[in-house]
Design an enzyme around this catalytic site. Sequence first.
Site, PDB file in Angstrom:
ATOM      1  N   LYS A  79      33.911  28.173  48.524  1.00 23.48           N
ATOM      2  CA  LYS A  79      33.669  28.777  47.946  1.00 23.48           C
ATOM      3  C   LYS A  79      33.693  27.748  46.766  1.00 23.48           C
ATOM      4  CE  LYS A  79      36.383  32.213  44.787  1.00 23.48           C
ATOM      5  NZ  LYS A  79      37.688  32.544  44.704  1.00 23.48           N
ATOM      6  N   SER A 154      37.616  37.661  44.666  1.00 17.82           N
ATOM      7  CA  SER A 154      36.626  36.697  43.525  1.00 17.82           C
ATOM      8  C   SER A 154      35.452  35.723  44.419  1.00 17.82           C
ATOM      9  CB  SER A 154      37.019  36.179  42.680  1.00 17.82           C
ATOM     10  OG  SER A 154      38.120  35.124  42.929  1.00 17.82           O
ATOM     11  N   SER A 178      41.855  38.364  45.296  1.00 12.15           N
ATOM     12  CA  SER A 178      40.830  37.682  45.686  1.00 12.15           C
ATOM     13  C   SER A 178      39.594  37.395  47.154  1.00 12.15           C
ATOM     14  CB  SER A 178      40.200  36.034  44.352  1.00 12.15           C
ATOM     15  OG  SER A 178      40.267  36.975  43.442  1.00 12.15           O
TER      16      SER A 178
END
Lengths: 489, 480
Positions: A79, A154, A178
């Site tokens: 990420k 996210s 997330s």
Amino acid sequence: MRLYEKPAHVLHDMLVNKEITSVELTEDVLSRIDEVEGEVKAYLTVTRDEALEQARAVDEKIARGEEISFLEGIPGAIKDNICTKGVKTTCASKILEHFVPPYDATVMKKLKAENPVILGKLNMDEFAMGGSTENSAYHPTCNPWNTECVPGGSSGGSAASVAAGTAIWSLGSDTGGSIRQPASFCGVVGLKPTYGRVSRYGLVAYGSSLDQIGPVTRDVTDCAHLLNIIAGHDEMDSTSSEAAVPDFTRALVEDVKGLKIGLPKEYFVKGMDPEVEKAIRAAIEKYKEMGAEIVDISLPHTDYAISAYYLIAPAEAATNLQRYDGVSYGERVEGEDLVSMMTNTRTEKFGEEVKRRIVIGNYALSAGYYDAYYLKAMKVRTLVAEDYAKAFEQVDVILAPVAPTTAFKIGEMAGDPLQMYLQDACTVPLNLAGLPGISLPCGFSSKGMPIGMQIIGKALDEETIIRAAYTYEQSQDYHTKMAKLGGNN
Amino acid sequence: MKYEAVIGLEIHCELKTKTKIFCGCATSFGADQNTHVCPVCLGMPGVLPTVNQRVVEFGIKAGLATNCEINKYSKFDRKNYYYPDLPKNWQTSQYDLPIAEHGWVDIDVEGEKKRIRLTRIHMEEDAGKLVHSGTNIKDSASSNVDYNRTGVPLLEIVSEPDMSSAEEARAYMEKIKAIMEYIDVSNCRMEEGNLRADINVSLRPVGSKELGTRTEMKNINSFKNLEDAINYEIERQTEVLEDGGHIVQETRTFDPAQGITLSMRSKENAHDYRYMPEPDLPPIITSEETIEKYRSELPELPDARRARLESEFGLSDYDAGIITSSRAMAEYFDAVVATGADAKLAANWMMGDLLKNLNDEGLDISKSPVEAQRLGEMIQLIMKDTISGKIAKKVFKEMWTNTDSPEKIVKDKGLVQITDTKAIEGIVDVVIAKNQKAVDDYKGGNKKAIGALVGQVMKASKGKANPQMVNQLLAQKLDG
């Protein structure tokens, strides 16, 4: 069956048995990226050359007859809010568009010691704020199961890449759900470890007291292996736990006999998609069949968790994001003087959602409102944690939905942030309490969209949720299904 | 109307740890710009602070040495305020639970003791330094930042507004400086900014309990500036009030060159620091055992040492006060006495010639060209009657530029006191013969006339004759 469809533990055995090489595997995943990335858009940066170089080094090592570690030679991605030395880390924000960290996050150091193949950096909601990955400043990521839908957020890039086969594994971060919510939307496994179980050093902060890095994988086995690699105390993170780290793969046993599973009535909320509820109820029945004991429990302060979260996380975010002022790092938009330069920079380079949360956070912290908002939210946080503590006197784990719905359409909720915030109702409470939770597939909707369920554990008891998840996973085949993309399946 | 001043100080004390408060970078002074920096003190995205335990130790020790209560549960907070030289744009400091609270120190101004209360002592990080391309920020085309100082640990020592004159404020700051030196937590080099004060001054009619509007003067880093700034500010505020005006709450800056304070910025729109508990640092839990351990490690503090010098050596309160006003002075005294030198003589010589010479040359006692050992040796020469006190002044002067032992200096310069009775007798006889008038006066009953004769003998011996022996011999001869 292509290599990218297999989980890491299978690929590891194939590498050890010399059935494949890491270069073959890496090339297969890279070609998968070529095939479907245009549709999925999970990546912000692909480090193709470096990946192949890493793969070649691993192959040489295998050729020399040396032993390889679990993740060695297996391609995965990170990420984009986890700092990677020498590789852009943008947080999907324009304000960090050209930011190349001079250091590695602790999890990156730990990963690199295993010699995996790193494919690149994954898309996300800007600064990890959002539940759909539509808030990326670069492009939204699409759900591999239906590219008109969001992958969740996210960590949408982390979940979508694994679901699409453009990464075998990935790392995400979870502040209010997330990791778990996108894992659920994309039909993969996502684990939010106990707060402090994994070092946050090098994770670009959103809500510092809530953030936690965790793995996103094809199945529970890979998840346990990845947690083994990234967990542990870190001197660079004084909030990281000093508790001993067990070998989580020892929890990969099929056994839930006598396991007490709590069902919190507050998590089966009104407005929940009946198909989601049906899938969760079926999983509960499955657990009963396998010998678990189901206990109805109550977590009475659940209703207030979202409100508390949307004060605490933005308050922390507001201060965490103060450093992006156009002076020290990141982008600058010139102005006539210092103040206008900073104003212009922040106005132009931050997205709407980020600005919204900065405003909320600064408001909640401002003199005169602190007691009414931030302090009260902190009290609610304590009550939420106490709810869990009480529940865990009766049960070993708690089972709940991850999200009230399956993945929604891109743009469907964009105009209604409050509706979007409610998506987190089942995931946020355990961030407030710092507890571990795993999301794993438990079915598909009639439209073919994945449904996930969540197993919540006691603090530092990832072993029990891994055991419960693994036992269920072995009883069905949802985790073996791949999204149909690019006409190859 | 008569006004009285109400003064409170916030003293920033830089701690002498080897590394910064939240990372492992060096704190040493004078390094090349931006060489003592790392991702943590640069506030790079993703970094986290970790607390230097020495800072906590020093905070607790400073609290104990100033009679504070130590908070067993203390925490760090974020103070959100834009500093151009603090990269995170918040300062990690302490807010509602500082490491120490509710202390006091006693000060002494012209023999009058006064107790000054301490509100709190908290730990925080220092900011960096702006380096302007021009002489100041306004005429600079660009400004750069040196982050070497960023994260250097500070204690902020906040007093109650218990002082009412510049002298008291100075005595208070001197006391704080002495204590911090004694407990060895800071180098206290004011010229390097180790110790600097923000001063709050307000006036109120004598007898009134209410506080007047205050002004604040920031970053005062010398005792002289502290006194000058306060005196100027009292005068300025008095004039404003006497003219029927109102004091504006504001931050003022002191210009040492002109000796005046100038308005810097209005404090009317009070800063909203948006304090928040620092989520990246767990609370600081301190056990009773740890506190007691640190307490046992504290040295004898200035007040106790002063009392001891008075009782043990019979020094006057004043002398003992000056000698214990800095750890270096007190240690110098100890070292002089340790050579076997008489304590009172040691005190006299330190307070007299030594301090005068040091002051004249602007030297710290630790840099004294006359080391404690040599001063002790010199005092012993006085005690052994090898030299007189008068000769000692010459010897001391010589020692300032000559590194030889006092004994060698006395020998080389022929400064040995004449204690040979015969030799002195010879001079005495000559003086008596040459000063018939004084002899007659003495014999006529004016005993004071002997003084003139003593003076003549000393002069003739070039000051080397032992004065007691001169007195004795003269009296013998004249009375006999």
